[in-house]
Design a protein around this motif. Structure first.
Motif, PDB file in Angstrom:
ATOM      1  N   PRO A  70       0.767  -1.234   0.000  1.00 12.79           N
ATOM      2  CA  PRO A  70       0.000   0.000   0.000  1.00 12.79           C
ATOM      3  C   PRO A  70       0.809   1.302   0.000  1.00 12.79           C
ATOM      4  N   SER A  71       2.057   1.296   0.537  1.00 13.37           N
ATOM      5  CA  SER A  71       2.646   2.597   0.908  1.00 13.37           C
ATOM      6  C   SER A  71       2.936   3.516  -0.282  1.00 13.37           C
ATOM      7  N   GLY A  72       3.415   2.936  -1.417  1.00 11.22           N
ATOM      8  CA  GLY A  72       3.709   3.789  -2.581  1.00 11.22           C
ATOM      9  C   GLY A  72       2.459   4.499  -3.072  1.00 11.22           C
ATOM     10  N   ALA A  73       1.364   3.748  -3.113  1.00 11.45           N
ATOM     11  CA  ALA A  73       0.104   4.332  -3.600  1.00 11.45           C
ATOM     12  C   ALA A  73      -0.435   5.368  -2.614  1.00 11.45           C
ATOM     13  N   VAL A  74      -0.268   5.119  -1.320  1.00 10.74           N
ATOM     14  CA  VAL A  74      -0.744   6.100  -0.321  1.00 10.74           C
ATOM     15  C   VAL A  74      -0.019   7.434  -0.538  1.00 10.74           C
ATOM     16  N   LEU A  75       1.290   7.368  -0.747  1.00 11.82           N
ATOM     17  CA  LEU A  75       2.054   8.611  -0.986  1.00 11.82           C
ATOM     18  C   LEU A  75       1.583   9.286  -2.277  1.00 11.82           C
ATOM     19  N   SER A  76       1.307   8.483  -3.304  1.00  6.63           N
ATOM     20  CA  SER A  76       0.956   9.041  -4.615  1.00  6.63           C
ATOM     21  C   SER A  76      -0.380   9.773  -4.594  1.00  6.63           C
ATOM     22  N   ARG A  77      -1.299   9.307  -3.735  1.00  6.01           N
ATOM     23  CA  ARG A  77      -2.588  10.000  -3.749  1.00  6.01           C
ATOM     24  C   ARG A  77      -2.797  10.846  -2.502  1.00  6.01           C
ATOM     25  N   HIS A  78      -1.742  11.041  -1.717  1.00  9.02           N
ATOM     26  CA  HIS A  78      -1.893  11.798  -0.461  1.00  9.02           C
ATOM     27  C   HIS A  78      -2.111  13.284  -0.748  1.00  9.02           C
TER      28      HIS A  78
ATOM     29  N   ASN B 190      -4.459  15.571  -5.553  1.00 11.42           N
ATOM     30  CA  ASN B 190      -4.234  17.026  -5.460  1.00 11.42           C
ATOM     31  C   ASN B 190      -3.389  17.582  -6.602  1.00 11.42           C
ATOM     32  N   LEU B 191      -3.272  16.826  -7.697  1.00 10.66           N
ATOM     33  CA  LEU B 191      -2.465  17.278  -8.828  1.00 10.66           C
ATOM     34  C   LEU B 191      -1.040  17.640  -8.382  1.00 10.66           C
ATOM     35  N   LYS B 192      -0.504  16.827  -7.504  1.00 14.82           N
ATOM     36  CA  LYS B 192       0.881  17.057  -7.044  1.00 14.82           C
ATOM     37  C   LYS B 192       1.812  17.081  -8.242  1.00 14.82           C
ATOM     38  N   LYS B 193       2.908  17.804  -8.105  1.00 11.15           N
ATOM     39  CA  LYS B 193       3.859  17.920  -9.211  1.00 11.15           C
ATOM     40  C   LYS B 193       4.681  16.629  -9.294  1.00 11.15           C
ATOM     41  N   VAL B 194       4.622  15.948 -10.425  1.00 10.47           N
ATOM     42  CA  VAL B 194       5.263  14.631 -10.544  1.00 10.47           C
ATOM     43  C   VAL B 194       6.447  14.690 -11.508  1.00 10.47           C
ATOM     44  N   THR B 195       7.569  14.199 -11.067  1.00  7.25           N
ATOM     45  CA  THR B 195       8.729  14.023 -11.957  1.00  7.25           C
ATOM     46  C   THR B 195       8.884  12.526 -12.196  1.00  7.25           C
ATOM     47  N   LEU B 196       9.025  12.141 -13.468  1.00 11.34           N
ATOM     48  CA  LEU B 196       9.092  10.714 -13.801  1.00 11.34           C
ATOM     49  C   LEU B 196      10.376  10.395 -14.565  1.00 11.34           C
ATOM     50  N   GLU B 197      11.181   9.509 -14.016  1.00 14.54           N
ATOM     51  CA  GLU B 197      12.355   8.973 -14.721  1.00 14.54           C
ATOM     52  C   GLU B 197      12.061   7.504 -14.993  1.00 14.54           C
ATOM     53  N   LEU B 198      11.795   7.157 -16.251  1.00 14.37           N
ATOM     54  CA  LEU B 198      11.269   5.815 -16.545  1.00 14.37           C
ATOM     55  C   LEU B 198      12.269   4.980 -17.359  1.00 14.37           C
ATOM     56  N   GLY B 199      11.760   4.073 -18.121  1.00 15.11           N
ATOM     57  CA  GLY B 199      12.640   3.104 -18.762  1.00 15.11           C
ATOM     58  C   GLY B 199      13.271   3.571 -20.063  1.00 15.11           C
ATOM     59  N   GLY B 200      14.001   2.659 -20.701  1.00 17.47           N
ATOM     60  CA  GLY B 200      14.653   2.999 -21.959  1.00 17.47           C
ATOM     61  C   GLY B 200      14.856   1.781 -22.849  1.00 17.47           C
TER      62      GLY B 200
ATOM     63  N   ARG C 113       2.960   5.620 -14.894  1.00 20.49           N
ATOM     64  CA  ARG C 113       1.627   6.009 -15.369  1.00 20.49           C
ATOM     65  C   ARG C 113       0.605   5.941 -14.236  1.00 20.49           C
ATOM     66  N   LEU C 114       0.718   4.883 -13.396  1.00 19.51           N
ATOM     67  CA  LEU C 114      -0.220   4.759 -12.263  1.00 19.51           C
ATOM     68  C   LEU C 114      -0.061   5.939 -11.307  1.00 19.51           C
ATOM     69  N   ILE C 115       1.193   6.323 -11.053  1.00 13.50           N
ATOM     70  CA  ILE C 115       1.453   7.425 -10.115  1.00 13.50           C
ATOM     71  C   ILE C 115       0.894   8.739 -10.677  1.00 13.50           C
ATOM     72  N   GLN C 116       1.121   8.935 -11.964  1.00 10.56           N
ATOM     73  CA  GLN C 116       0.600  10.154 -12.610  1.00 10.56           C
ATOM     74  C   GLN C 116      -0.926  10.209 -12.486  1.00 10.56           C
ATOM     75  N   GLU C 117      -1.559   9.045 -12.646  1.00  8.57           N
ATOM     76  CA  GLU C 117      -3.015   8.963 -12.538  1.00  8.57           C
ATOM     77  C   GLU C 117      -3.473   9.287 -11.115  1.00  8.57           C
ATOM     78  N   MET C 118      -2.769   8.713 -10.121  1.00  7.66           N
ATOM     79  CA  MET C 118      -3.148   8.953  -8.714  1.00  7.66           C
ATOM     80  C   MET C 118      -2.928  10.423  -8.354  1.00  7.66           C
ATOM     81  N   ALA C 119      -1.874  11.019  -8.910  1.00  9.64           N
ATOM     82  CA  ALA C 119      -1.616  12.441  -8.642  1.00  9.64           C
ATOM     83  C   ALA C 119      -2.741  13.287  -9.214  1.00  9.64           C
ATOM     84  N   ALA C 120      -3.170  12.932 -10.427  1.00 10.14           N
ATOM     85  CA  ALA C 120      -4.239  13.701 -11.075  1.00 10.14           C
ATOM     86  C   ALA C 120      -5.553  13.555 -10.315  1.00 10.14           C
ATOM     87  N   GLN C 121      -5.779  12.347  -9.786  1.00 10.06           N
ATOM     88  CA  GLN C 121      -7.054  12.113  -9.088  1.00 10.06           C
ATOM     89  C   GLN C 121      -7.066  12.663  -7.670  1.00 10.06           C
TER      90      GLN C 121
END
Ligand code: NAD
Length: 484
Positions: free
Chosen positions: A209-217, A243-253, A233-241
């Motif tokens: 649970p903890s990552g998701a709790v932080l993402s939508r807190h 408080n629209l927290k500012k999200v920085t994403l470093e992903l794959g390659g 993508r999940l984190i971006q979605e939780m942020a949008a749903q």
């Protein structure tokens, strides 16, 4: 090996068990032996960490930054002093050979850097609006969350938490469930360095649970994430749903290296092998696709590459002679092996590895593996494998090489080897990638340059001064002045 620490959560300056006493078992991927029981932060723990960070924010953000920097310098010294121990903890949790361990010194370097960099946080003032003096203020955002992966944990811990904290924010970091031990050791060092309670909180646990709790807190104002595109993508979605927290994403390659016949081939072989072999290929920017100019040079390159790539010393990552460890865990191992099996039927040719196993210790070892001439449309040419597996194809023209390099959703790092400077610069401009190496490849990077992805490789940039922007608000202040 019995791990030397009993991992705990760091919440509000105290090392604690999970509130519901839940733990998860961590296994050494080189031996499959259990190395630790790690606290699984509950929803309540994540909420408590955010509440502690929120309570600590007013006093921390009001401190003179040089006082904040004092804690950084102590932590940097402690990280350096414990480098060998941290190397052993990483080796036994995710299998990184100790002779490849640089993370503690790199993390210390980040804390040292930001301890000196705070005077760079500056606003602007102007008289460009008649009748007014105007200025901008750069202010901390409040509670920042950091969620990190397992491949280079302390590098990411430091490159996210240090800029956030020096700017006056307070932090809750969640480590990866695959490599939680070094972050748990840092939690102890944070206390030793004397950080005030609640300023720097460190959780272990899974995404749920903890990552998701932080993402939508609602009280987390910014979230810096490094990991897979799926989770990003999940984190971006939780942020949008929330408080629209500012999200920085470093992903794959799926980073391409383009090698022209005029290149210094010995150097190209050495560096492209290192890029995909280091950390058993578990590097976001590893050159996992290589395009070589068709002809005799390509044949020689492929033969030299295969020889060098196959010559790894695999074994116990705690042995200083070993330079090829296991994949991080069973899930990663099975995923890489499934891609290798798929590669065998994708229309190309398996020329190195891919069949047997290097395993001498009962672990999750994958042989360095090379496929050549795989059709561009195959899934193994498009998706991140995250293992010591490379696809080598050939090209006839510069345009063809660039088109193939760009034909992916990823855009993190790309490189070109050639002695023709005009061609190098044309290609550097044309590559859809956040980083381009000319006559070098990943992991070559500059610490003060912005790092981040084009397209689905991420959003935003990190890098010494660039990271500060991820954790600062900008406020415009306009002051009316009589008779100005
Ligand atoms: P991952 O996405 O599986 O996990 C990363 C973190 O996210 C872990 O801490 C995990 O617990 C957490 N998480 C998982 N589900 C979550 C959820 N629903 N909500 C919130 N948090 C959640 O990635 P990984 O396997 O740890 O790392 C490998 C990936 O990271 C690869 O794709 C690699 O390319 C990428 N990576 C990128 C960079 C970069 O700088 N661009 C660097 C290193 C790794």
């Amino acid at each position: 090996m019995v791990v030397s620490i009993a991992p705990k959560l760091l919440i509000n300056g105290e090392l604690v068990e999970a509130s519901d006493k839940k733990t998860f078992a961590l296994y050494n991927p080189a031996t499959r032996e259990k190395v630790a029981d790690v606290p699984e932060a509950s929803e309540q723990d994540a909420n408590a960490a955010v509440a502690a960070a929120k309570a600590a924010f007013p006093a921390w953000s009001a401190l003179d930054p040089s006082v904040r920097a004092g804690y950084f310098k102590k932590l940097a010294d402690l990280l350096r002093a414990h480098s060998s121990e941290l190397a052993e903890l990483e080796a036994s949790s995710m299998g990184r050979p100790i002779n490849q361990y640089f993370d503690a010194f790199a993390a210390a370097g980040n804390f040292d850097h930001y301890a000196e960099a705070w005077p760079q946080i500056q606003g602007q003032a102007s008289l460009n609006t008649p009748g007014y003096v105007t200025m901008t203020l750069r202010q901390p955002m409040g509670v920042v969350a950091a969620i990190i992966p397992w491949n280079v944990p302390l590098l990411f811990l430091s490159s996210k938490c240090a800029p956030a904290l020096i700017a006056g924010n307070t932090v809750v970091l969640k480590s990866s469930e695959k490599a939680p031990l070094t972050s748990a050791r840092v939690a102890q060092l944070v206390i030793e360095a004397g950080f005030p309670p609640g300023v720097f909180n460190i959780l272990s646990g899974h995404g749920l649970p903890s990552g998701a709790v932080l993402s939508r807190h609602m009280d987390v104002r910014a979230l810096s994430f490094t990991g897979s595109g799926r989770t990003g993508r999940l984190i971006q979605e939780m942020a949008a749903q929330s408080n629209l927290k500012k999200v920085t994403l470093e992903l794959g390659g799926k980073s391409p290296a383009l090698i022209f016949a005029d290149a210094d081939m010995d150097k190209a072989v050495e560096e492209t092998v290192n890029s995909i072999q280091w950390n058993s290929g578990q590097v976001c920017m590893a050159n996992s696709r290589i395009y070589v100019e068709r002809g005799e040079a390509a044949d020689a390159y492929k033969a030299a590459f295969a020889r060098k790539f196959a010559s790894v010393t695999a074994g116990d990552p705690l042995d200083s002679k070993v330079n090829h460890g296991p994949q991080a865990d069973e899930v990663q191992y099975k995923s890489v092996m499934a891609y290798i099996e798929e590669g065998k039927t994708a229309g190309g040719t398996l020329t190195t590895g891919g069949n047997g196993t290097l395993d001498k210790t009962g672990g999750y070892f994958v042989e360095p593996t090379v496929f050549v001439d795989t059709p561009e449309t195959a899934r193994v040419m498009k998706e991140e494998i995250f293992g010591p597996v490379v696809m080598i194809n050939t090209f006839a023209t510069e345009d063809e090489a660039v088109a193939a390099a760009n034909d992916t959703e990823y855009g993190l790092y790309a490189s070109v080897y050639t002695k023709d400077i005009d061609r190098a610069m044309r290609i550097a401009k044309a590559l859809e990638s956040g980083y381009v190496g000319v006559n070098c490849t990943s992991p070559a990077t500059g610490r003060d340059l912005p790092f981040g992805g084009y397209k689905s490789s991420g959003q935003g940039r990190e890098g010494w001064l660039h990271s500060l922007d991820n954790f600062l608000e900008t406020k415009s202040v306009i002051i009316k002045v009589a008779n100005l």
